[in-house]
Design a protein around this motif. Sequence first.
Motif, mmCIF file in Angstrom:
data_model
loop_
_atom_site.group_PDB
_atom_site.id
_atom_site.type_symbol
_atom_site.label_atom_id
_atom_site.label_comp_id
_atom_site.label_asym_id
_atom_site.label_seq_id
_atom_site.Cartn_x
_atom_site.Cartn_y
_atom_site.Cartn_z
ATOM 1 N N ASN A 18 0.853 -1.192 0.000
ATOM 2 C CA ASN A 18 0.000 0.000 0.000
ATOM 3 C C ASN A 18 0.885 1.235 0.000
ATOM 4 O O ASN A 18 2.112 1.157 0.108
ATOM 5 N N THR A 52 -0.795 4.482 1.374
ATOM 6 C CA THR A 52 -2.025 5.204 1.637
ATOM 7 C C THR A 52 -1.818 6.458 2.492
ATOM 8 O O THR A 52 -0.783 6.640 3.122
ATOM 9 N N TYR A 103 -10.313 8.532 8.294
ATOM 10 C CA TYR A 103 -10.664 7.575 7.248
ATOM 11 C C TYR A 103 -9.364 7.065 6.631
ATOM 12 O O TYR A 103 -8.462 7.848 6.323
ATOM 13 N N ALA A 157 -7.782 4.144 3.722
ATOM 14 C CA ALA A 157 -7.945 3.106 2.708
ATOM 15 C C ALA A 157 -6.938 2.003 2.992
ATOM 16 O O ALA A 157 -5.747 2.133 2.684
ATOM 17 N N ASP A 158 -7.411 0.933 3.589
ATOM 18 C CA ASP A 158 -6.588 -0.220 3.919
ATOM 19 C C ASP A 158 -6.452 -1.105 2.682
ATOM 20 O O ASP A 158 -7.110 -0.889 1.654
ATOM 21 N N ASN A 179 -9.153 -3.882 -0.258
ATOM 22 C CA ASN A 179 -10.310 -3.065 -0.637
ATOM 23 C C ASN A 179 -11.157 -2.651 0.565
ATOM 24 O O ASN A 179 -12.376 -2.507 0.457
ATOM 25 N N LEU A 200 -12.162 0.076 3.557
ATOM 26 C CA LEU A 200 -12.152 1.475 3.978
ATOM 27 C C LEU A 200 -12.582 1.515 5.434
ATOM 28 O O LEU A 200 -13.667 1.017 5.783
ATOM 29 N N ARG A 210 -3.394 1.987 -2.861
ATOM 30 C CA ARG A 210 -4.104 3.239 -3.129
ATOM 31 C C ARG A 210 -3.434 4.364 -2.355
ATOM 32 O O ARG A 210 -3.147 4.238 -1.166
ATOM 33 N N ILE A 232 -7.944 8.810 -0.700
ATOM 34 C CA ILE A 232 -9.371 8.992 -0.925
ATOM 35 C C ILE A 232 -9.666 10.489 -0.900
ATOM 36 O O ILE A 232 -8.753 11.303 -0.762
ATOM 37 N N VAL A 292 -14.045 6.938 -2.923
ATOM 38 C CA VAL A 292 -13.094 5.846 -2.710
ATOM 39 C C VAL A 292 -12.839 5.114 -4.029
ATOM 40 O O VAL A 292 -13.764 4.568 -4.628
ATOM 41 N N HIS A 343 -11.016 2.019 -6.386
ATOM 42 C CA HIS A 343 -10.554 0.637 -6.290
ATOM 43 C C HIS A 343 -9.869 0.269 -7.595
ATOM 44 O O HIS A 343 -10.206 0.798 -8.664
#
Length: 639
Positions: free
Chosen positions: A148, A150, A160, A162-163, A166, A168, A193, A196, A205, A207
């Motif tokens: 990742n 992120t 928030y 984005a793990d 997929n 959140l 990612r 977001i 978000v 994907h």
Amino acid sequence: MFFNPALCPHSQCEWELLNYQVVIIQIYRPEYPSVLTCAVVNSIKPQATTMSLRNHQSHESGEFFPRLAALLSLSLLISNLAAQPSGSIIADYPTVTNEHLLSPGAEDWLMWRGSYDLSGHSALDQINRENVSELELAWSLPLSQGGNMTTPLVNNGIMYIADTKNILRAIDAQDGSQLWQYQHDSEVQDGRRIGIALHQDKLIVPHNDLDLVALDARSGELLWELAIEVPYDPKGPGYYSLRGAPMVANDMILQGVGATMVAEGGLILGIDLETGQEHWRFHTVARPDGPGGNSWNNLPLKDRSGGSVWMPGSYDPELDLAYFGTAPTYDTAPLLEDLGIDGVSNDALFTNTTLALRPRTGEMVWYFQHLPNDQWDLDWAYERQLADLEINGENRRVVFTAGKMAFYDVLDAATGQYLDSVDAGVQNMIDAVDPLTGDKTMHPDTIPNAERSATLCPFMLGGRNWQSGSFNSNTNMLYLPVSELCMNYGPMGNNGFLLSTGVATEAIPRPDSDGRFGRLQAIDMNNLKMGWAAKERTPPTTATLSTDGGLVFAGFLDESLKAFDAETGEKLWQADLQHLPSSFPITYAVDGKQYLAIIRGQPSRFIGTLYGLINGFLADSGGLKTPSAEPALVIYALP
């Protein structure tokens, strides 16, 4: 899975099933004695986990409840309860208006690099050079396995993130307790990612199966979903991606699309905030009959590729221009030689280019190609930062950016006029720059050759990569993470693994190496000169974060998070993360307390490759540590 107690607000409720397999249970919660909560679990669509249900009053729920409760396992009940939002913090969620995005409060982190100019700088100063040595672990939150890069966002104490896989997560930014979770159902498990976006009450978000969703920021409920259409179903090594964070500018979502080894190249999309409908798309590989169409050696469109847009854009609201960078092509062989035909070139527009677009229409106002016919994947795809600088005695609104050579071009933000350049000193590929046009004269060794070998700097991973620099507009100082590596390349053949010329490369230390492979470089952007340099044994693996506390933070390949004095480069603090950091660190404040956030244990492919190289170079001195901790979001604060 999607959990939300707000979907069943009535004291008596039932959900009517509409052709989907759903399990519902009513739960009594003592903190809400007048409300029976509906916990819902489903897997309705292959592309999203949300609900298509109808809520109505029922006098038969007493009979309905035991039948459904029998279907729900104890483990599922526990996981549902753990995911229930905390009512007060959700209820206090403030709408993110355009005004908030234009002038974000220091306590929040509302977009990828904190602000539209991509400064990566915070006005918070509670943690400062005088007390940073007291910084300690406040809390951590386990995350999923996988690569990742992120960036957490924070709005009024709600974080928030984005793990991978997929997922959140919405969490309480003070202690990490989960408020809600959304998981996108997809066969594509590439969870890389950058981030977001927030706007109004929506969370946007992306994907990597090209699905973009808008979620209710308070509850996680799916509001709309867009499946982005692309011209090809890539086979073999090629793939599309949505790695870059979306950006909301002038009430339009702007989303870059990566296209790795895919015909026709990358995209930038303009998407309606309210409906998710695509309004426009810009093709980053020039069409044969369009602007720049004659710059691809007369190749047909099906044989043109590259121009991936995998880093987010920046935005100047006064000029109403959004700025994006594009990657090169890997299919370099057809562009190696100029055909010698009048009106035809091998520049390959719009690769390695800064694009200035109108957010509402996608109109290209100007472009500047930093490196035509890139034969070495030198990738001018990274952040386009905005600033007001004095250039040649004149105040200018500028956009500046550097590719893997850590060689910055400075352009007029309104017109794209070339103004100047500054070299961080890690490259030997550029011999000269035209002071009027910015055209670069490349060293002859940069032309892949079937008979000659040479040493080039930097290595193909770059003197810099996606790890963004931070810029303090108060001092006009830029802080850039730098890697100190070069490469030997040999004759072309079939042993190359990336570029279609077949050229093979081998990473090596710099010829003048002192055994340290990392550098944090300060650059005076007003005078376009190098400032201090902090040399480290291993390269940086995160973006930098600068603050009004006189600090610069960065994570390194030795599993550390370090704080440097922004004026001198002196290292003031260091923490052992026990795993590789791979993210964009942020800082925020809740109830007057400042926090520092970083992600460990989710190394991207870039960092995995870098780990192998540096571990080999350092083998005689013990090599690198083996990571021992699990992936986690790690939060630091003062006692």
